[in-house]
Scaffold this motif. Structure first.
Motif, PDB file in Angstrom:
ATOM      1  N   THR A 132       0.830  -1.206   0.000  1.00 38.02           N
ATOM      2  CA  THR A 132       0.000   0.000   0.000  1.00 38.02           C
ATOM      3  C   THR A 132       0.863   1.253   0.000  1.00 38.02           C
ATOM      4  O   THR A 132       0.581   2.228  -0.709  1.00 38.02           O
ATOM      5  CB  THR A 132      -0.938   0.008   1.212  1.00 38.02           C
ATOM      6  N   GLU A 133       1.931   1.240   0.788  1.00 35.69           N
ATOM      7  CA  GLU A 133       2.849   2.377   0.836  1.00 35.69           C
ATOM      8  C   GLU A 133       3.532   2.579  -0.520  1.00 35.69           C
ATOM      9  O   GLU A 133       3.644   3.705  -1.010  1.00 35.69           O
ATOM     10  CB  GLU A 133       3.906   2.143   1.920  1.00 35.69           C
ATOM     11  N   CYS A 134       3.952   1.496  -1.138  1.00 34.42           N
ATOM     12  CA  CYS A 134       4.600   1.594  -2.450  1.00 34.42           C
ATOM     13  C   CYS A 134       3.661   2.202  -3.483  1.00 34.42           C
ATOM     14  O   CYS A 134       4.049   3.103  -4.235  1.00 34.42           O
ATOM     15  CB  CYS A 134       5.062   0.214  -2.906  1.00 34.42           C
ATOM     16  N   GLU A 135       2.439   1.710  -3.515  1.00 34.98           N
ATOM     17  CA  GLU A 135       1.483   2.215  -4.496  1.00 34.98           C
ATOM     18  C   GLU A 135       1.168   3.686  -4.254  1.00 34.98           C
ATOM     19  O   GLU A 135       1.094   4.473  -5.203  1.00 34.98           O
ATOM     20  CB  GLU A 135       0.195   1.394  -4.441  1.00 34.98           C
ATOM     21  N   MET A 136       1.031   4.068  -2.999  1.00 35.45           N
ATOM     22  CA  MET A 136       0.721   5.451  -2.676  1.00 35.45           C
ATOM     23  C   MET A 136       1.853   6.387  -3.090  1.00 35.45           C
ATOM     24  O   MET A 136       1.621   7.422  -3.721  1.00 35.45           O
ATOM     25  CB  MET A 136       0.455   5.589  -1.169  1.00 35.45           C
ATOM     26  N   VAL A 137       3.088   6.024  -2.747  1.00 30.78           N
ATOM     27  CA  VAL A 137       4.236   6.890  -3.035  1.00 30.78           C
ATOM     28  C   VAL A 137       4.468   7.003  -4.540  1.00 30.78           C
ATOM     29  O   VAL A 137       4.657   8.107  -5.065  1.00 30.78           O
ATOM     30  CB  VAL A 137       5.491   6.364  -2.319  1.00 30.78           C
ATOM     31  N   LEU A 138       4.450   5.892  -5.258  1.00 36.48           N
ATOM     32  CA  LEU A 138       4.725   5.943  -6.693  1.00 36.48           C
ATOM     33  C   LEU A 138       3.596   6.627  -7.448  1.00 36.48           C
ATOM     34  O   LEU A 138       3.852   7.383  -8.399  1.00 36.48           O
ATOM     35  CB  LEU A 138       4.970   4.538  -7.242  1.00 36.48           C
ATOM     36  N   SER A 139       2.370   6.401  -7.050  1.00 38.43           N
ATOM     37  CA  SER A 139       1.245   7.069  -7.710  1.00 38.43           C
ATOM     38  C   SER A 139       1.326   8.577  -7.522  1.00 38.43           C
ATOM     39  O   SER A 139       1.021   9.353  -8.436  1.00 38.43           O
ATOM     40  CB  SER A 139      -0.076   6.536  -7.169  1.00 38.43           C
ATOM     41  N   ALA A 140       1.755   9.000  -6.334  1.00 33.95           N
ATOM     42  CA  ALA A 140       1.874  10.430  -6.055  1.00 33.95           C
ATOM     43  C   ALA A 140       2.927  11.092  -6.942  1.00 33.95           C
ATOM     44  O   ALA A 140       2.837  12.293  -7.231  1.00 33.95           O
ATOM     45  CB  ALA A 140       2.218  10.652  -4.584  1.00 33.95           C
ATOM     46  N   GLU A 141       3.914  10.326  -7.387  1.00 33.20           N
ATOM     47  CA  GLU A 141       4.963  10.880  -8.248  1.00 33.20           C
ATOM     48  C   GLU A 141       4.619  10.755  -9.731  1.00 33.20           C
ATOM     49  O   GLU A 141       5.408  11.147 -10.588  1.00 33.20           O
ATOM     50  CB  GLU A 141       6.298  10.187  -7.966  1.00 33.20           C
ATOM     51  N   GLY A 142       3.442  10.172 -10.054  1.00 32.69           N
ATOM     52  CA  GLY A 142       2.993  10.116 -11.438  1.00 32.69           C
ATOM     53  C   GLY A 142       3.026   8.747 -12.079  1.00 32.69           C
ATOM     54  O   GLY A 142       2.581   8.590 -13.227  1.00 32.69           O
ATOM     55  N   PHE A 143       3.541   7.730 -11.392  1.00 36.66           N
ATOM     56  CA  PHE A 143       3.605   6.393 -11.967  1.00 36.66           C
ATOM     57  C   PHE A 143       2.228   5.733 -11.981  1.00 36.66           C
ATOM     58  O   PHE A 143       1.357   6.041 -11.158  1.00 36.66           O
ATOM     59  CB  PHE A 143       4.585   5.515 -11.184  1.00 36.66           C
ATOM     60  N   THR A 144       2.058   4.813 -12.919  1.00 39.63           N
ATOM     61  CA  THR A 144       0.810   4.053 -13.026  1.00 39.63           C
ATOM     62  C   THR A 144       1.117   2.561 -13.047  1.00 39.63           C
ATOM     63  O   THR A 144       2.279   2.148 -13.130  1.00 39.63           O
ATOM     64  CB  THR A 144       0.050   4.422 -14.314  1.00 39.63           C
ATOM     65  N   GLN A 145       0.055   1.734 -12.964  1.00 44.02           N
ATOM     66  CA  GLN A 145       0.164   0.273 -13.017  1.00 44.02           C
ATOM     67  C   GLN A 145       1.187  -0.248 -11.999  1.00 44.02           C
ATOM     68  O   GLN A 145       2.038  -1.087 -12.315  1.00 44.02           O
ATOM     69  CB  GLN A 145       0.557  -0.194 -14.429  1.00 44.02           C
ATOM     70  N   VAL A 146       1.094   0.249 -10.785  1.00 45.03           N
ATOM     71  CA  VAL A 146       2.033  -0.153  -9.741  1.00 45.03           C
ATOM     72  C   VAL A 146       1.692  -1.571  -9.282  1.00 45.03           C
ATOM     73  O   VAL A 146       0.544  -1.867  -8.936  1.00 45.03           O
ATOM     74  CB  VAL A 146       1.982   0.816  -8.549  1.00 45.03           C
ATOM     75  N   SER A 147       2.677  -2.450  -9.281  1.00 46.05           N
ATOM     76  CA  SER A 147       2.501  -3.808  -8.780  1.00 46.05           C
ATOM     77  C   SER A 147       3.626  -4.139  -7.812  1.00 46.05           C
ATOM     78  O   SER A 147       4.754  -3.678  -7.980  1.00 46.05           O
ATOM     79  CB  SER A 147       2.478  -4.826  -9.926  1.00 46.05           C
ATOM     80  N   VAL A 148       3.307  -4.940  -6.793  1.00 44.42           N
ATOM     81  CA  VAL A 148       4.286  -5.306  -5.777  1.00 44.42           C
ATOM     82  C   VAL A 148       4.247  -6.828  -5.597  1.00 44.42           C
ATOM     83  O   VAL A 148       3.180  -7.399  -5.355  1.00 44.42           O
ATOM     84  CB  VAL A 148       4.005  -4.610  -4.435  1.00 44.42           C
ATOM     85  N   THR A 149       5.404  -7.464  -5.719  1.00 39.86           N
ATOM     86  CA  THR A 149       5.480  -8.925  -5.653  1.00 39.86           C
ATOM     87  C   THR A 149       6.577  -9.336  -4.677  1.00 39.86           C
ATOM     88  O   THR A 149       7.674  -8.778  -4.710  1.00 39.86           O
ATOM     89  CB  THR A 149       5.819  -9.514  -7.038  1.00 39.86           C
TER      90      THR A 149
END
Length: 220
Positions: A132-149
């Protein structure tokens, strides 16, 4: 980013990539140049890149995100130098509850040493093991399609006695944490690590299970 001694750069070269590597530590860059003579390796600051906007098709950072005092700035800089459609990926450690390697090292330090050390500035050790933290931080910087494995890995050593010295020279934050203990604390920590690592001896040496979180995202 945070190319260290060039292991990931060398792997990328084997996949026919055109590689540019950057690390803040000049001695790390010198070693990386020897390992990756075909790459372009530089000493520099991941939070203040000098590359052109949209220069790269991919930006990767292996176990380096925790070395940046302001990881959001480093992520924003990576976004800036990526082409549209480019990929950004980083890995970080999972917490001790899912990571026997980290559990062994940190429990040995907590039991026989001190965690109250003047380490270089950086985010909490397991901040980016939270999807959740990864998706929030990267989305805030403009990234899309964030996935974490979560990916299982193994740290391999020749003998249990090799574990602590190898960590000190190969891991910035863990190595500093071990190196900054007093002589007596280091001896006690090393004995605890040797005892714990002995449980993972195989016919191929010492293989300690661990895991990392791989975060992948795209620039629109």
């Amino acid at each position: 980013m945070a190319c260290g001694t060039g292991w990931l750069s060398a792997a990328a070269l084997k996949r026919q990539a055109i590689v540019t590597g950057l690390d803040f530590a000049e001695n790390m860059v010198a070693i990386a140049k020897g390992r990756c003579p075909q790459g372009s390796l530089y000493q520099g600051d991941a939070e203040n890149l000098t590359f052109e906007s949209g220069q790269f098709e991919a930006v990767v950072c292996s176990l380096g995100i925790l070395h940046f005092p302001n990881p959001e700035k480093a992520i924003a800089e990576s976004f800036h130098v990526l082409k549209s459609g480019g990929r950004y990926a980083f890995t970080c450690w999972t917490p001790p509850t899912r990571n026997p390697f980290m559990a062994l090292i940190l429990s040995s330090v907590q039991t026989y040493g001190s965690m109250n050390l003047n380490l270089p500035s950086g985010p909490p050790l397991f901040r980016f093991s939270d999807p959740t933290e990864c998706e929030m931080v990267l989305s805030a910087e403009g990234f899309t399609q964030v996935s974490v494995t979560e990916l299982p890995i193994k740290w391999t050593f020749s003998t249990p006695e090799d574990v602590m010295p190898k960590i000190i020279v190969s891991s910035v934050r863990l190595g500093s944490m071990l190196a900054m203990q007093s002589d007596e604390q280091r001896r006690n920590i090393e004995n605890a690590i040797i005892e714990g690592a002995s449980k993972y001896v195989t016919e191929n040496g010492v293989e300690i299970p661990a895991s990392v979180m791989l975060t992948l995202a795209y620039k629109p």
